[in-house]
Design a protein around this motif. Structure first.
Motif, PDB file in Angstrom:
ATOM      1  N   VAL A 101       0.829  -1.207   0.000  1.00 51.59           N
ATOM      2  CA  VAL A 101       0.000   0.000   0.000  1.00 51.59           C
ATOM      3  C   VAL A 101       0.861   1.254   0.000  1.00 51.59           C
ATOM      4  O   VAL A 101       0.586   2.220  -0.729  1.00 51.59           O
ATOM      5  CB  VAL A 101      -0.947   0.008   1.220  1.00 51.59           C
ATOM      6  N   TRP A 102       1.928   1.249   0.787  1.00 52.60           N
ATOM      7  CA  TRP A 102       2.726   2.475   0.929  1.00 52.60           C
ATOM      8  C   TRP A 102       3.552   2.753  -0.308  1.00 52.60           C
ATOM      9  O   TRP A 102       3.841   3.911  -0.628  1.00 52.60           O
ATOM     10  CB  TRP A 102       3.589   2.385   2.194  1.00 52.60           C
ATOM     11  N   ALA A 103       3.931   1.700  -1.048  1.00 54.69           N
ATOM     12  CA  ALA A 103       4.585   1.920  -2.337  1.00 54.69           C
ATOM     13  C   ALA A 103       3.611   2.549  -3.323  1.00 54.69           C
ATOM     14  O   ALA A 103       3.959   3.490  -4.051  1.00 54.69           O
ATOM     15  CB  ALA A 103       5.124   0.594  -2.880  1.00 54.69           C
ATOM     16  N   LEU A 104       2.366   2.046  -3.342  1.00 53.59           N
ATOM     17  CA  LEU A 104       1.358   2.609  -4.244  1.00 53.59           C
ATOM     18  C   LEU A 104       1.025   4.051  -3.855  1.00 53.59           C
ATOM     19  O   LEU A 104       0.838   4.906  -4.724  1.00 53.59           O
ATOM     20  CB  LEU A 104       0.093   1.747  -4.217  1.00 53.59           C
ATOM     21  N   VAL A 105       0.964   4.316  -2.556  1.00 52.78           N
ATOM     22  CA  VAL A 105       0.689   5.677  -2.082  1.00 52.78           C
ATOM     23  C   VAL A 105       1.813   6.619  -2.492  1.00 52.78           C
ATOM     24  O   VAL A 105       1.569   7.742  -2.971  1.00 52.78           O
ATOM     25  CB  VAL A 105       0.497   5.697  -0.555  1.00 52.78           C
ATOM     26  N   LEU A 106       3.061   6.199  -2.298  1.00 52.36           N
ATOM     27  CA  LEU A 106       4.204   7.044  -2.676  1.00 52.36           C
ATOM     28  C   LEU A 106       4.172   7.352  -4.164  1.00 52.36           C
ATOM     29  O   LEU A 106       4.354   8.506  -4.579  1.00 52.36           O
ATOM     30  CB  LEU A 106       5.513   6.349  -2.311  1.00 52.36           C
ATOM     31  N   GLY A 107       3.938   6.322  -4.977  1.00 53.52           N
ATOM     32  CA  GLY A 107       3.864   6.554  -6.417  1.00 53.52           C
ATOM     33  C   GLY A 107       2.743   7.502  -6.770  1.00 53.52           C
ATOM     34  O   GLY A 107       2.928   8.435  -7.579  1.00 53.52           O
ATOM     35  N   ASN A 108       1.582   7.296  -6.169  1.00 51.54           N
ATOM     36  CA  ASN A 108       0.434   8.155  -6.471  1.00 51.54           C
ATOM     37  C   ASN A 108       0.695   9.592  -6.041  1.00 51.54           C
ATOM     38  O   ASN A 108       0.303  10.541  -6.729  1.00 51.54           O
ATOM     39  CB  ASN A 108      -0.822   7.621  -5.790  1.00 51.54           C
ATOM     40  N   LEU A 109       1.341   9.770  -4.889  1.00 57.87           N
ATOM     41  CA  LEU A 109       1.660  11.125  -4.424  1.00 57.87           C
ATOM     42  C   LEU A 109       2.548  11.846  -5.440  1.00 57.87           C
ATOM     43  O   LEU A 109       2.355  13.040  -5.716  1.00 57.87           O
ATOM     44  CB  LEU A 109       2.340  11.038  -3.062  1.00 57.87           C
ATOM     45  N   LEU A 110       3.508  11.124  -6.009  1.00 61.20           N
ATOM     46  CA  LEU A 110       4.377  11.721  -7.027  1.00 61.20           C
ATOM     47  C   LEU A 110       3.587  12.084  -8.280  1.00 61.20           C
ATOM     48  O   LEU A 110       3.858  13.115  -8.916  1.00 61.20           O
ATOM     49  CB  LEU A 110       5.507  10.751  -7.373  1.00 61.20           C
ATOM     50  N   TRP A 111       2.616  11.247  -8.640  1.00 59.99           N
ATOM     51  CA  TRP A 111       1.766  11.561  -9.789  1.00 59.99           C
ATOM     52  C   TRP A 111       0.963  12.826  -9.536  1.00 59.99           C
ATOM     53  O   TRP A 111       0.872  13.708 -10.410  1.00 59.99           O
ATOM     54  CB  TRP A 111       0.840  10.377 -10.073  1.00 59.99           C
ATOM     55  N   VAL A 112       0.410  12.962  -8.332  1.00 60.50           N
ATOM     56  CA  VAL A 112      -0.349  14.171  -7.994  1.00 60.50           C
ATOM     57  C   VAL A 112       0.558  15.399  -8.064  1.00 60.50           C
ATOM     58  O   VAL A 112       0.155  16.456  -8.580  1.00 60.50           O
ATOM     59  CB  VAL A 112      -0.998  14.052  -6.604  1.00 60.50           C
ATOM     60  N   LEU A 113       1.770  15.280  -7.549  1.00 60.80           N
ATOM     61  CA  LEU A 113       2.710  16.400  -7.645  1.00 60.80           C
ATOM     62  C   LEU A 113       2.934  16.800  -9.095  1.00 60.80           C
ATOM     63  O   LEU A 113       3.013  17.993  -9.418  1.00 60.80           O
ATOM     64  CB  LEU A 113       4.045  16.017  -7.007  1.00 60.80           C
ATOM     65  N   ALA A 114       3.028  15.804  -9.984  1.00 59.33           N
ATOM     66  CA  ALA A 114       3.266  16.086 -11.402  1.00 59.33           C
ATOM     67  C   ALA A 114       2.083  16.825 -12.016  1.00 59.33           C
ATOM     68  O   ALA A 114       2.241  17.918 -12.589  1.00 59.33           O
ATOM     69  CB  ALA A 114       3.541  14.787 -12.157  1.00 59.33           C
ATOM     70  N   TYR A 115       0.890  16.238 -11.912  1.00 58.89           N
ATOM     71  CA  TYR A 115      -0.232  16.858 -12.632  1.00 58.89           C
ATOM     72  C   TYR A 115      -0.741  18.125 -11.960  1.00 58.89           C
ATOM     73  O   TYR A 115      -1.215  19.041 -12.623  1.00 58.89           O
ATOM     74  CB  TYR A 115      -1.356  15.869 -12.922  1.00 58.89           C
ATOM     75  N   ASP A 116      -0.619  18.231 -10.636  1.00 57.77           N
ATOM     76  CA  ASP A 116      -1.094  19.463 -10.006  1.00 57.77           C
ATOM     77  C   ASP A 116      -0.099  20.602 -10.167  1.00 57.77           C
ATOM     78  O   ASP A 116      -0.475  21.770 -10.089  1.00 57.77           O
ATOM     79  CB  ASP A 116      -1.412  19.229  -8.530  1.00 57.77           C
ATOM     80  N   THR A 117       1.154  20.265 -10.415  1.00 59.10           N
ATOM     81  CA  THR A 117       2.111  21.326 -10.764  1.00 59.10           C
ATOM     82  C   THR A 117       1.808  21.853 -12.166  1.00 59.10           C
ATOM     83  O   THR A 117       1.897  23.064 -12.420  1.00 59.10           O
ATOM     84  CB  THR A 117       3.552  20.810 -10.671  1.00 59.10           C
ATOM     85  N   GLU A 118       1.438  20.960 -13.079  1.00 58.99           N
ATOM     86  CA  GLU A 118       0.975  21.412 -14.400  1.00 58.99           C
ATOM     87  C   GLU A 118      -0.207  22.369 -14.237  1.00 58.99           C
ATOM     88  O   GLU A 118      -0.280  23.412 -14.907  1.00 58.99           O
ATOM     89  CB  GLU A 118       0.554  20.213 -15.243  1.00 58.99           C
ATOM     90  N   TYR A 119      -1.131  21.992 -13.368  1.00 59.01           N
ATOM     91  CA  TYR A 119      -2.315  22.826 -13.098  1.00 59.01           C
ATOM     92  C   TYR A 119      -1.894  24.177 -12.533  1.00 59.01           C
ATOM     93  O   TYR A 119      -2.408  25.233 -12.942  1.00 59.01           O
ATOM     94  CB  TYR A 119      -3.202  22.071 -12.118  1.00 59.01           C
ATOM     95  N   ALA A 120      -0.933  24.162 -11.601  1.00 59.81           N
ATOM     96  CA  ALA A 120      -0.471  25.405 -10.984  1.00 59.81           C
ATOM     97  C   ALA A 120       0.261  26.296 -11.972  1.00 59.81           C
ATOM     98  O   ALA A 120       0.259  27.533 -11.836  1.00 59.81           O
ATOM     99  CB  ALA A 120       0.439  25.078  -9.797  1.00 59.81           C
TER     100      ALA A 120
END
Length: 305
Positions: free
Chosen positions: A184-203
């Protein structure tokens, strides 16, 4: 005498409420849905059943909609200075703060009612998800990388999915990290990095306006490193998920999906490398296809196993 109801008032209010929860912009809740469903499939070793599929699909939509209500209330004084958000219903006053908060509370209660049909451990996780949802709108005033807080909020569906499938009543209402497997924590870490990527695009879309009003975002903090860091976050996200799921997902289809996901990263680079407002916004809006490709690869692999 009571005042007569203005013809069409209900219809106009309904349209405003739909606008408030971004009904016509499904990309936001799909970004939350695909990693949650991916976790649900892995936790269940295949199709999780219609009950959990319904709970997590509807719950994701309801909580994201509730988050929009809370976010728009918190940002109403800032949004009027940002071109993209100046016309939002709360910002313009078309929907009152009280109305938005009541709608948000109703949506959150409906989501909680769905969680109550699972188990005590998942109910416990839902309190954490709600807390982060409430905190995120204010992170933009305090933290230089508020997208990390959003990443936490958008990752709660992963442990909740595993808890709903694998966690029994004996886990307890406030069961913590030990109630879910290390995967679970590996999937969470990966997902957190994905959110950082796409929400930085948004920002990046609002960077000029955010600088003027003093809002903190990853796009401002990273400066000219924004594009390289976004690409790095994408690559780490996909790589972490591929490695973490290696022993759980056996079959070529998932790795075809991984290749397609990497191809989408190249597409995103083409869209954001010039840092144009239009290109960055398009990249953000299309991000849900990356999540869909990974979920579809997982689901197909289990279906054909």
């Amino acid at each position: 005498m009571s005042q007569p109801v203005e013809p069409g008032l209900f219809r106009r209010k309904w349209a405003l409420y739909l606008s408030l929860i971004r009904w016509n912009r499904p990309a936001g809740w799909l970004l939350l849905l695909w990693p949650t469903l991916s976790a649900l499939w892995v936790a269940a070793d295949g199709f999780p059943g219609w009950h959990l599929l319904t709970v997590f699909t509807l719950g994701t939509f309801l909580m994201r909609s509730a988050g929009c209500c809370i976010n728009d209330v918190a940002d109403r004084d800032f949004d009027r200075h940002v071109k993209r958000t100046a016309g939002r219903p709360v910002t313009t006053g078309a929907v009152s703060v009280k109305e938005a908060l009541l709608l948000g509370a109703l949506l959150a209660l409906l989501a909680f009612a769905l969680v109550l049909t699972t188990n005590a451990a998942t109910v416990g996780w839902s309190f954490g998800a709600l807390a982060v949802t409430l905190v995120y709108p204010y992170a933009k005033r305090l933290f230089s990388m508020p997208q990390a807080v959003l990443g936490v909020a958008f990752s709660f569906g992963i442990p909740m999915a595993f808890s709903a499938v694998q966690g029994g009543e004996s886990a307890g209402l406030f069961s913590g990290p030990t109630s879910v497997p290390p995967l679970v924590w590996a999937l969470v870490l990966g997902n957190l990095l994905w959110v950082l990527a796409y929400d930085t695009e948004y920002a990046m879309v609002d960077r000029d306006d955010d600088l003027l009003i003093g809002m903190k975002t990853s796009a401002i903090t990273l400066g000219r490193l924004d594009v390289p860091v976004i690409l790095l976050c994408y690559l780490l996200f996909i790589s972490i998920w591929a490695v973490a799921l290696l022993q759980y997902v056996r079959g070529a289809i998932f790795y075809v999906a991984i290749v397609l996901a990497f191809a989408q990263v190249a597409w995103h680079y083409a869209l954001i490398r010039s840092r144009s407002r239009e290109g960055c916004f398009k990249a953000f809006r299309l991000n849900h296809w990356l999540g869909f490709v990974l979920f579809a690869g997982l689901a197909a692999t289990y279906a054909l196993a």
